[in-house]
Design a protein around this motif. Structure first.
Motif, PDB file in Angstrom:
ATOM      1  N   GLU A  87      -3.857  22.626   7.464  1.00  0.00           N
ATOM      2  CA  GLU A  87      -4.597  22.895   6.081  1.00  0.00           C
ATOM      3  C   GLU A  87      -2.985  22.496   4.819  1.00  0.00           C
ATOM      4  N   GLU A  88      -2.149  22.374   5.124  1.00  0.00           N
ATOM      5  CA  GLU A  88      -1.134  21.802   4.343  1.00  0.00           C
ATOM      6  C   GLU A  88      -1.206  20.322   3.762  1.00  0.00           C
ATOM      7  N   TYR A  89      -1.691  19.991   5.623  1.00  0.00           N
ATOM      8  CA  TYR A  89      -1.641  17.573   4.825  1.00  0.00           C
ATOM      9  C   TYR A  89      -2.689  17.962   4.110  1.00  0.00           C
ATOM     10  N   PHE A  90      -3.885  18.930   4.433  1.00  0.00           N
ATOM     11  CA  PHE A  90      -5.039  18.130   4.228  1.00  0.00           C
ATOM     12  C   PHE A  90      -5.277  18.652   2.132  1.00  0.00           C
ATOM     13  N   PHE A  91      -4.752  19.682   1.631  1.00  0.00           N
ATOM     14  CA  PHE A  91      -4.575  20.310   0.771  1.00  0.00           C
ATOM     15  C   PHE A  91      -3.755  19.525  -0.044  1.00  0.00           C
ATOM     16  N   ARG A  92      -2.642  20.465   0.457  1.00  0.00           N
ATOM     17  CA  ARG A  92      -1.054  19.612  -0.234  1.00  0.00           C
ATOM     18  C   ARG A  92      -0.588  18.025   0.082  1.00  0.00           C
ATOM     19  N   GLY A  93      -0.992  17.754   0.821  1.00  0.00           N
ATOM     20  CA  GLY A  93      -1.093  16.469   1.155  1.00  0.00           C
ATOM     21  C   GLY A  93      -2.019  15.248   0.889  1.00  0.00           C
ATOM     22  N   TYR A  94      -2.708  15.588   1.689  1.00  0.00           N
ATOM     23  CA  TYR A  94      -4.105  14.566   1.213  1.00  0.00           C
ATOM     24  C   TYR A  94      -4.735  14.424  -0.037  1.00  0.00           C
ATOM     25  N   LEU A  95      -5.167  15.275  -0.351  1.00  0.00           N
ATOM     26  CA  LEU A  95      -5.472  16.004  -1.495  1.00  0.00           C
ATOM     27  C   LEU A  95      -5.071  15.883  -2.893  1.00  0.00           C
ATOM     28  N   MET A  96      -3.712  16.143  -2.800  1.00  0.00           N
ATOM     29  CA  MET A  96      -2.990  16.008  -3.438  1.00  0.00           C
ATOM     30  C   MET A  96      -2.458  14.507  -3.442  1.00  0.00           C
ATOM     31  N   GLN A  97      -2.660  13.494  -3.528  1.00  0.00           N
ATOM     32  CA  GLN A  97      -1.720  12.265  -3.216  1.00  0.00           C
ATOM     33  C   GLN A  97      -3.195  11.961  -3.500  1.00  0.00           C
ATOM     34  N   GLY A  98      -4.608  12.083  -3.016  1.00  0.00           N
ATOM     35  CA  GLY A  98      -6.019  11.466  -3.517  1.00  0.00           C
ATOM     36  C   GLY A  98      -6.165  11.636  -5.453  1.00  0.00           C
ATOM     37  N   LEU A  99      -6.281  12.395  -5.358  1.00  0.00           N
ATOM     38  CA  LEU A  99      -6.219  13.136  -6.830  1.00  0.00           C
ATOM     39  C   LEU A  99      -5.314  12.802  -8.047  1.00  0.00           C
ATOM     40  N   GLY A 100      -4.315  12.757  -7.522  1.00  0.00           N
ATOM     41  CA  GLY A 100      -3.042  12.429  -7.903  1.00  0.00           C
ATOM     42  C   GLY A 100      -3.321  11.283  -8.566  1.00  0.00           C
ATOM     43  N   THR A 101      -3.504   9.544  -7.299  1.00  0.00           N
ATOM     44  CA  THR A 101      -4.097   8.414  -7.894  1.00  0.00           C
ATOM     45  C   THR A 101      -5.142   8.094  -8.774  1.00  0.00           C
ATOM     46  N   LEU A 102      -6.106   9.031  -9.040  1.00  0.00           N
ATOM     47  CA  LEU A 102      -7.000   8.879  -9.195  1.00  0.00           C
ATOM     48  C   LEU A 102      -6.850   9.682 -10.612  1.00  0.00           C
ATOM     49  N   VAL A 103      -6.603  10.464 -10.957  1.00  0.00           N
ATOM     50  CA  VAL A 103      -6.243  11.280 -12.488  1.00  0.00           C
ATOM     51  C   VAL A 103      -5.077  10.731 -13.210  1.00  0.00           C
ATOM     52  N   ARG A 104      -4.209  10.228 -12.218  1.00  0.00           N
ATOM     53  CA  ARG A 104      -2.726   9.697 -12.726  1.00  0.00           C
ATOM     54  C   ARG A 104      -1.977  10.971 -13.661  1.00  0.00           C
ATOM     55  N   ASN A 105      -2.345  12.514 -13.092  1.00  0.00           N
ATOM     56  CA  ASN A 105      -1.614  13.576 -13.668  1.00  0.00           C
ATOM     57  C   ASN A 105      -0.769  14.327 -12.401  1.00  0.00           C
ATOM     58  N   ARG A 106      -0.639  15.725 -12.956  1.00  0.00           N
ATOM     59  CA  ARG A 106       0.422  16.437 -11.842  1.00  0.00           C
ATOM     60  C   ARG A 106      -0.693  17.374 -11.904  1.00  0.00           C
ATOM     61  N   TRP A 107      -0.677  18.059 -13.135  1.00  0.00           N
ATOM     62  CA  TRP A 107      -1.563  19.399 -12.634  1.00  0.00           C
ATOM     63  C   TRP A 107      -2.787  19.566 -12.712  1.00  0.00           C
ATOM     64  N   VAL A 108      -3.701  18.672 -12.542  1.00  0.00           N
ATOM     65  CA  VAL A 108      -4.909  18.610 -12.355  1.00  0.00           C
ATOM     66  C   VAL A 108      -5.215  18.559 -10.579  1.00  0.00           C
ATOM     67  N   PRO A 109      -4.250  17.951  -9.830  1.00  0.00           N
ATOM     68  CA  PRO A 109      -4.440  18.107  -8.663  1.00  0.00           C
ATOM     69  C   PRO A 109      -3.884  19.340  -7.861  1.00  0.00           C
ATOM     70  N   LEU A 110      -2.596  19.921  -8.871  1.00  0.00           N
ATOM     71  CA  LEU A 110      -2.314  20.999  -8.891  1.00  0.00           C
ATOM     72  C   LEU A 110      -3.083  21.946  -9.150  1.00  0.00           C
ATOM     73  N   PHE A 111      -3.715  22.576  -9.480  1.00  0.00           N
ATOM     74  CA  PHE A 111      -5.385  23.313  -9.920  1.00  0.00           C
ATOM     75  C   PHE A 111      -5.906  23.157  -8.916  1.00  0.00           C
ATOM     76  N   ILE A 112      -7.012  21.789  -8.936  1.00  0.00           N
ATOM     77  CA  ILE A 112      -8.018  21.828  -8.750  1.00  0.00           C
ATOM     78  C   ILE A 112      -7.820  22.054  -6.453  1.00  0.00           C
ATOM     79  N   THR A 113      -6.699  21.541  -6.458  1.00  0.00           N
ATOM     80  CA  THR A 113      -6.101  22.241  -4.416  1.00  0.00           C
ATOM     81  C   THR A 113      -6.096  23.510  -4.431  1.00  0.00           C
ATOM     82  N   SER A 114      -5.362  24.337  -5.765  1.00  0.00           N
ATOM     83  CA  SER A 114      -5.354  24.996  -5.302  1.00  0.00           C
ATOM     84  C   SER A 114      -6.083  26.429  -5.486  1.00  0.00           C
ATOM     85  N   VAL A 115      -7.462  26.031  -6.468  1.00  0.00           N
ATOM     86  CA  VAL A 115      -8.775  26.710  -6.394  1.00  0.00           C
ATOM     87  C   VAL A 115      -9.520  26.706  -4.881  1.00  0.00           C
ATOM     88  N   ILE A 116      -9.802  25.492  -4.657  1.00  0.00           N
ATOM     89  CA  ILE A 116     -10.430  25.267  -3.455  1.00  0.00           C
ATOM     90  C   ILE A 116      -9.574  25.223  -2.199  1.00  0.00           C
TER      91      ILE A 116
END
Length: 313
Positions: free
Chosen positions: A158-187
């Motif tokens: 769960e950590e590697y997928f949400f806080r790792g894989y998805l956090m890095q993937g979304l971060g490189t896409l949207v180029r900020n930190r708060w969107v990955p934090l919000f989306i991964t936490s809600v999902i």
């Protein structure tokens, strides 16, 4: 920075979509042994049974092992995607440090373990009528062996997928930190909607699950790595599995205690998120000297510039 280092590897977002597909396939594959075992035991006579009743068809230790096996297989699928789709080393998915800092893992594990044990014992001695001693040596030690090995695999996935894989993937896409934090936490919190606890306690418990997602995400971004989140999540789930169970929880285990009280959700859901979690973050911030909270939680994720050979000097 933890998210930014994903730019060093194959970070195109389509690769993350393929990786998510691989992980979902691994989850389904990991569920097959449990489904087969349930059908062999109960046949197709499962109509009208909820998730908790279905899990009770099997011996609790076998059920626990097979349920956690799903996450172990999913973790293998995730690591396969990271290595072969992104050409990313395991360390880079774990931390921005040169090597994994296991002392951070064990600090977070110990912090939440001491807290969970203290709170449970306090409640047991102040409200003894709410518990029965569930300890039986042979089933307990079998469960303990399963939990020590398999629960960290579940929480690590769960950590590697949400806080790792998805956090890095979304971060490189949207180029900020708060969107990955919000989306991964809600999902992360949202997927717990199907837990039996939600059926028993109501939708208010989702505040706790989503709040926990934000807690773990903040740990990851502030500390530039997963070590604290990995330890915290493993400590929370392992101590819970070993120490106390109830008929309405996702983990049905041969634990030391069994909660027989009629559950209700109210302040005991809100207080951890609004009071206890900030205290955990404060302790970690002091220990690891976290600074620049605004930038680390809400700042931009910039792709490092690649210097031309003529500019290297």
């Amino acid at each position: 920075m933890y998210i930014q280092q994903a730019f060093k590897y194959q970070y195109e977002f389509w690769r993350y979509l393929v990786g998510i597909f691989v992980v979902i396939a691994a989850v389904f594959a990991g569920q097959m042994p449990l489904l087969v075992a349930v059908f062999l035991k109960a046949g197709f006579d499962l109509e009208g049974m909820d998730e908790t009743q279905v899990m009770q068809v099997l011996d609790s230790n076998l059920s626990l092992f097979l349920m956690l096996l799903t996450f172990a297989v999913a973790l293998v699928g995730l690591l396969f995607a990271v290595k072969f789709i992104h050409s990313q080393p395991f360390t880079a998915l774990t931390t921005a440090r040169k090597k994994i800092d296991w002392s951070r893992f064990f600090f977070a594990f110990g912090l939440v373990a001491v807290f969970s044990i203290s709170v449970t014992l306090f409640d047991y001695f102040t409200n003894p009528e709410d518990y029965v001693v569930n300890f039986q040596p042979t089933p307990f030690f079998i469960m303990l062996a399963i939990a020590v090995v398999m629960v960290p695999l579940q929480t690590s996935f769960e950590e590697y997928f949400f806080r790792g894989y998805l956090m890095q993937g979304l971060g490189t896409l949207v180029r900020n930190r708060w969107v990955p934090l919000f989306i991964t936490s809600v999902i992360f919190g949202g997927l717990h909607f199907f837990n039996p606890e939600v059926t028993k306690l109501g939708n208010i418990i989702m505040i706790y699950y989503i709040g926990t997602g934000f807690l773990l995400g903040i740990m990851t971004l502030m500390d530039d790595g997963l070590e604290l989140a990995l330890g915290f999540h493993a400590g929370n789930n392992l101590i819970t599995a070993v120490l106390v169970t109830a008929d309405w929880t996702a983990f049905q285990t041969n634990s030391v205690l069994k909660d027989i009280s009629e559950p209700s959700a109210g302040l005991d859901v809100i207080i951890p998120v609004l009071v206890i979690y900030p205290i955990f973050l404060f302790i970690m911030a002091r220990k690891y000297n976290w600074k620049n909270w605004g930038q680390r939680l809400f700042g931009k994720v910039e792709k490092p510039e690649v210097l031309k050979p003529s500019e290297l000097g």
